[in-house]
Design a protein around this motif. Structure first.
Motif, short mmCIF file in Angstrom:
data_model
loop_
_atom_site.label_atom_id
_atom_site.label_comp_id
_atom_site.label_asym_id
_atom_site.label_seq_id
_atom_site.Cartn_x
_atom_site.Cartn_y
_atom_site.Cartn_z
N PHE A 1 0.68 -0.97 -0.03
CA PHE A 1 0.02 -0.07 0.02
C PHE A 1 0.84 1.02 -0.08
O PHE A 1 2.11 1.35 0.54
N ALA A 2 0.51 2.19 -0.46
CA ALA A 2 1.08 3.56 -0.40
C ALA A 2 0.24 4.60 -0.11
O ALA A 2 -1.15 4.58 -0.61
N MET A 3 0.57 5.76 0.29
CA MET A 3 -0.32 6.77 0.59
C MET A 3 -0.42 7.77 -0.69
O MET A 3 0.63 7.97 -1.34
N VAL A 4 -1.65 8.18 -1.03
CA VAL A 4 -1.93 8.90 -2.03
C VAL A 4 -1.10 10.31 -1.83
O VAL A 4 -1.34 10.85 -0.77
N PRO A 5 -0.53 11.11 -2.88
CA PRO A 5 0.05 12.27 -2.82
C PRO A 5 -1.12 13.35 -2.53
O PRO A 5 -2.32 13.28 -2.77
N SER B 1 -8.01 14.27 -0.53
CA SER B 1 -8.48 15.29 0.65
C SER B 1 -8.04 14.92 1.77
O SER B 1 -8.22 15.86 2.85
N LYS B 2 -7.24 14.11 2.22
CA LYS B 2 -6.62 13.86 3.35
C LYS B 2 -5.72 12.58 3.49
O LYS B 2 -5.34 12.34 2.19
N ASN B 3 -5.09 12.15 4.53
CA ASN B 3 -4.14 10.97 4.43
C ASN B 3 -5.10 9.72 4.02
O ASN B 3 -5.95 9.33 4.61
N ILE B 4 -4.95 9.28 2.97
CA ILE B 4 -5.55 7.99 2.06
C ILE B 4 -4.48 7.22 1.64
O ILE B 4 -3.53 7.58 1.02
N LEU C 1 -6.71 15.54 -16.58
CA LEU C 1 -6.40 16.84 -16.61
C LEU C 1 -6.01 17.61 -18.05
O LEU C 1 -6.45 18.81 -18.50
N LYS C 2 -5.66 16.81 -19.06
CA LYS C 2 -5.33 17.26 -20.39
C LYS C 2 -6.67 17.70 -20.77
O LYS C 2 -6.80 18.49 -21.95
N ASP C 3 -7.81 16.81 -20.61
CA ASP C 3 -9.12 17.17 -20.99
C ASP C 3 -9.79 18.36 -19.78
O ASP C 3 -11.04 18.57 -20.12
N GLY C 4 -9.12 18.87 -18.97
CA GLY C 4 -9.82 20.10 -18.37
C GLY C 4 -10.58 19.31 -16.87
O GLY C 4 -11.41 20.20 -16.49
N VAL C 5 -10.34 18.13 -16.50
CA VAL C 5 -11.03 17.72 -15.57
C VAL C 5 -10.08 17.02 -14.52
O VAL C 5 -8.82 16.84 -14.88
N SER C 6 -10.33 17.57 -13.25
CA SER C 6 -9.36 17.09 -12.05
C SER C 6 -9.95 16.14 -11.12
O SER C 6 -11.42 16.19 -10.77
N LEU C 7 -9.27 15.03 -10.89
CA LEU C 7 -9.71 13.78 -10.16
C LEU C 7 -9.37 13.77 -8.69
O LEU C 7 -7.91 13.92 -8.77
N LYS C 8 -9.76 13.73 -7.71
CA LYS C 8 -9.18 13.82 -6.33
C LYS C 8 -9.91 12.64 -5.51
O LYS C 8 -11.04 12.56 -5.53
N ILE C 9 -8.99 11.83 -4.86
CA ILE C 9 -9.59 10.86 -4.07
C ILE C 9 -10.04 11.06 -2.68
O ILE C 9 -9.20 12.05 -2.09
N ILE C 10 -11.11 10.79 -2.55
CA ILE C 10 -11.82 11.61 -1.09
C ILE C 10 -11.87 10.25 0.05
O ILE C 10 -12.00 10.70 1.11
N SER C 11 -11.69 9.42 -0.47
CA SER C 11 -11.69 7.99 0.20
C SER C 11 -10.93 6.88 -0.36
O SER C 11 -11.38 6.72 -1.53
N GLY C 12 -10.39 6.01 0.21
CA GLY C 12 -9.53 4.96 -0.14
C GLY C 12 -9.90 3.80 0.67
O GLY C 12 -10.97 3.29 0.94
N THR C 13 -8.71 3.28 1.17
CA THR C 13 -8.84 2.02 2.07
C THR C 13 -9.15 2.17 3.38
O THR C 13 -8.89 3.41 4.03
N ARG C 14 -10.25 1.38 3.68
CA ARG C 14 -10.81 1.47 5.24
C ARG C 14 -10.93 0.19 5.68
O ARG C 14 -11.36 -0.79 5.24
#
Length: 221
Positions: A24-28, A33-36, A54-67
């Motif tokens: 497992f790795a922490m998302v940059p 949105s937090k430590n994930i 991003l090249k298409d003008g869309v930004s994706l952010k992970i707001i929840s991952g492993t629990r």
């Protein structure tokens, strides 16, 4: 079927410390949105997908991952003991299960599933959110990601639709097969209301209540 050596019952039940697991790795921070944490393979694929977005003008952010189990138990306990405490127990379990899994049944235990950008379906129906969702529908599969909980109009059982919840299918398809082969309803316990797992048949109706397209592709793999 041959499964990876690391895959065992404790893994799919979420009974391990993902923060100390070398797979497992922490998302940059700029992508979360937090430590994930997520599995390394999932993070690599997500970052590639986000670069393309991003090249298409869309930004994706992970707001929840492993629990893990304990993390999911905190969510469940809050809803059981506080948010929905005045609802009779069986109905309470059903209410929680609209959007939250019983501990030991969550795909978020596996490190393969992520919530993206927002936790409200309405966000993805207009403006910026709609653009993000349409981009994912068109492109996410190129990177191995599929929406897990689609519309229930086609007869899908279990959780309500979640436009934000995406799975990395190259791994999660293996994990759900292992889950079905090795986990029984009696293994789902250790939290208030767990006895309703049997009555609601949560493995059949919830663990397997997923996007039919995922099921088809999992069978082929």
């Amino acid at each position: 079927m041959k499964f990876p050596k690391y895959l065992n019952s404790n893994y799919v039940l979420g009974k391990f410390d993902y923060s100390k697991n070398i797979d497992f790795a922490m998302v940059p921070k700029e992508n979360a949105s937090k430590n994930i944490y997520v599995r390394k393979e999932v993070l690599t694929a997500f970052l590639q997908m986000n670069d393309a977005a991003l090249k298409d003008g869309v930004s994706l952010k992970i707001i929840s991952g492993t629990r893990n189990f304990e993390y999911q138990k905190r969510i469940w306990d809050y809803k059981w003991n506080e948010k929905y405490k005045n609802i009779p127990p069986l109905k309470r379990a059903k209410k929680i299960l609209e959007f939250s899994s019983m501990p030991s049944t969550s795909r978020h235990h596996w490190g393969t599933d992520i919530d993206i950008n927002n936790l409200n379906n309405s966000y993805f129906t207009k403006g910026k959110g709609l653009k993000e969702y349409n981009w994912l529908l068109k492109n996410a599969q190129k990177y191995g990601f599929y929406q897990v909980y689609t519309s229930k109009e086609n007869g899908r059982t279990g959780y309500s639709e979640e436009k934000w919840h995406w799975t990395y299918l190259p791994l999660s398809s293996l994990y759900v097969k292992f889950y079905n082969a090795n986990i029984k309803l009696k293994d789902i316990n250790g939290f208030k209301g767990y006895s309703y797992a049997k009555e609601l048949n949560v493995i059949k109706n919830y663990v397997n209540g997923i996007n039919p397209e995922i099921i088809k592709k999992s069978i082929k793999n």
